[in-house]
Motif scaffolding. Structure first.
Motif, PDB file in Angstrom:
ATOM      1  N   LEU B 150       0.750  -1.416  -0.093  1.00  0.00           N
ATOM      2  CA  LEU B 150      -0.136  -0.299   0.310  1.00  0.00           C
ATOM      3  C   LEU B 150       0.607   1.212   0.036  1.00  0.00           C
ATOM      4  N   PHE B 154       2.310   4.760  -3.270  1.00  0.00           N
ATOM      5  CA  PHE B 154       2.525   5.859  -3.473  1.00  0.00           C
ATOM      6  C   PHE B 154       3.975   6.516  -2.652  1.00  0.00           C
ATOM      7  N   THR B 187       1.627  10.811   7.011  1.00  0.00           N
ATOM      8  CA  THR B 187       0.514  10.707   5.547  1.00  0.00           C
ATOM      9  C   THR B 187       0.468   9.036   5.298  1.00  0.00           C
ATOM     10  N   VAL B 188       1.858   8.660   5.420  1.00  0.00           N
ATOM     11  CA  VAL B 188       1.355   7.242   3.990  1.00  0.00           C
ATOM     12  C   VAL B 188       1.142   6.411   5.360  1.00  0.00           C
ATOM     13  N   SER B 191      -2.741   6.552   6.331  1.00  0.00           N
ATOM     14  CA  SER B 191      -3.492   5.657   4.658  1.00  0.00           C
ATOM     15  C   SER B 191      -3.141   3.968   5.121  1.00  0.00           C
ATOM     16  N   ALA B 192      -2.023   3.383   5.536  1.00  0.00           N
ATOM     17  CA  ALA B 192      -2.033   2.448   5.578  1.00  0.00           C
ATOM     18  C   ALA B 192      -2.811   1.271   6.379  1.00  0.00           C
ATOM     19  N   GLU B 194      -5.489   2.344   7.875  1.00  0.00           N
ATOM     20  CA  GLU B 194      -6.871   1.922   7.600  1.00  0.00           C
ATOM     21  C   GLU B 194      -7.164   0.631   6.188  1.00  0.00           C
ATOM     22  N   ARG B 195      -6.210   0.677   5.915  1.00  0.00           N
ATOM     23  CA  ARG B 195      -6.368  -0.894   5.370  1.00  0.00           C
ATOM     24  C   ARG B 195      -5.574  -1.946   4.647  1.00  0.00           C
TER      25      ARG B 195
END
Lengths: 274, 223
Positions: B150, B154, B187-188, B191-192, B194-195
């Motif tokens: 993921l 990015f 940020t990275v 985001s990671a 989350e999923r």
């Protein structure tokens, strides 16, 4: 000591129950340039005299860091000392790896002593020709040990080995009762003064001596020349006032030195020794 | 009797993600602090980052028992290096040592996916990325671990330099400022988390620059 028919092999006893090769190995230590050690309750200081073979060469390294909490000063065959330092460093690293804690000094010196003993009982080996002053800190406090080629080791409050060490020993004997409660800086000063005793007249400069310290909250490290010179400067002035006392002390020390070295110090140091 | 398969494996995957980004005069290394096994969480507070030398830090995801053994091994080798050379190991030197150490166990590997980050001898940031058996490469940025699928795309989108075949030659290290790079990393990971179910709890960020090594933490989703 003179040559006799029992001194060819390390595995030959003399009728008097002596192993001459081992004793000859201890002589090698007496020929090396001086190394001293002293300790307080919280710190241990090692010092040594740097002797270079000629003005052109650098001096040999005689103080080695073994671990953050252990250091060693050697006198005698420096090559043997270097090899033993490498062994000690390895033992510390392996112990730390397995137990995640520093190797207690007392354990290390026993291992060293056992290693030295092996060389006194094998016909194809020779004893190590180096004496080691092991300084270290562990849970039971500050320690100073002396390991000799015979495989014996002793714990000391203060000690000196190598040539003209008797002068330093005399100085230390006078002062050792105060060492336990000495401050770190006073201990360093005493170490430098003890080294000065072994120089017997030669001017004391930071270029001819090396000092190392280990203590509570202070990992083992060698003091840099500038720091040492500063300390020397502070008491060279005091030394002039102490003149009369020092002269008497040196006379007694000179007599002691002549007796215990058999007059061989003036022949020049063997190339492999320091 | 049909051929039996082993029902015991010497390996386990404790999950988690690691990232490293190299800058002109800094390096950011980050990893989450969640340690899991299967669908369970073992702890929310385990550091995957290890300081190997003054200017060299390693983050590893995978099987943490192997990671711990690898870190201890490298630390011992670094001590020996210091005794012999009287100085700290440089980051590129440590990078080679790590590669050799991993390949040494080519036939029973360390289940450890590593990123090494630090400053090279000139003070420039460098990042090295590894596979489990020691194949490595110097890069400008990298990610490893359960969230890397993921995270990596990015990072490519944000940090990838134009083709090295174009002139003038572009540096692999990012022109971003240190604060911007740290922000990007935060940020990275947000985001990671989350999923990727194995990434979350807390983020540990280590920054190496001329002033030394700094560390900060950021909370991540705990589900």
């Amino acid at each position: 000591m003179f040559r006799n028919q029992y001194d060819t092999d390390v595995t030959t006893w003399s009728p008097a129950g002596r192993l001459f090769q081992v004793e000859y190995a201890m002589e090698a230590v007496k020929q090396g340039s001086a190394a001293i050690g002293l300790r307080s309750k919280t710190h241990v200081v090692l010092g040594c005299v740097n002797k270079a073979n000629s003005e052109l060469s650098s001096h040999q390294k005689k103080i080695f860091k073994v671990d953050d909490h252990i250091g060693v000063a050697i006198a005698g065959l420096t090559a043997d000392g270097r090899v033993l330092s490498r062994y000690m460093r390895n033992e510390c690293i392996n112990y730390s790896f397995t137990y995640e804690s520093p190797l207690p000094v007392g354990r290390l010196v026993v291992q060293l002593a056992d290693k030295a003993q092996v060389c006194t009982q094998r016909s194809w080996k020779r004893p190590y020709g180096v004496g080691l002053l092991v300084a270290g800190l562990d849970e039971s406090g500050a320690h100073l040990y002396y390991n000799c080629p015979s495989g014996n080791y002793f714990e000391y409050q203060a000690f000196a080995i190598g040539s003209r060490s008797q002068a330093a020993k005399t100085y230390l004997e006078r002062r050792f009762e105060n060492f336990t409660d000495s401050s770190r800086d006073d201990l360093v000063k005493d170490a430098i003064m003890a080294i000065r005793e072994t120089l017997q007249g030669e001017t004391l400069k930071s270029s001819i001596c090396t000092i190392a310290v280990v203590g509570v909250g202070e990992p083992f490290h060698i003091l840099d020349q500038g720091t040492v010179q500063q300390i020397i400067d502070t008491f060279e002035i005091v030394a002039e006032q102490e003149g009369p006392d020092a002269a008497i002390g040196q006379e007694a020390a000179a007599e002691g030195a002549a007796a215990d070295q058999g007059g061989s110090t003036d022949e020049g140091v063997a190339p492999m020794e320091s | 009797m049909p051929k039996q398969q082993a029902n015991w494996s010497p390996y386990d995957n404790n999950g988690g993600s690691c990232v490293a980004v190299a800058g002109a005069d800094y390096c950011v290394i980050a990893a989450d602090t969640r340690m899991s096994t299967g669908y369970n969480i073992l702890t929310r507070d385990y550091s995957k980052i290890c300081k190997l030398a003054d200017k060299c830090v390693m983050a590893s995801s995978g099987f943490q028992a192997d990671v711990k053994a690898l870190q201890k091994h490298l630390a011992a080798r670094h001590l020996i290096y210091q005794h012999q050379h009287n100085k700290q190991m440089s980051c590129p030197a440590m990078a080679q040592l790590l590669s050799n150490t991993l390949y040494y166990k080519r036939f029973f590997p360390y289940y450890s996916f590593n990123v090494l980050g630090g400053l090279d001898n000139e003070g420039k940031g460098c990042v090295f990325t590894y596979d489990a058996v020691g194949s490595y490469e110097k890069v400008g940025y990298s990610s490893q671990g359960s969230g890397s699928t993921l995270i990596m795309p990015f990072l490519d989108n944000q940090l990838k330099s134009p083709s090295p075949l174009l002139l003038p030659v572009q540096d692999a290290v990012t022109p971003l400022a240190e604060a911007e790079a740290v922000d990007l990393v935060k940020t990275v990971f947000a985001s990671a988390s989350e999923r990727d179910i194995y990434t979350g709890d807390k983020l540990e960020i280590v920054v190496i620059n001329a002033d030394g090594i700094g560390r900060e933490y950021m909370d991540l989703r705990k589900d």
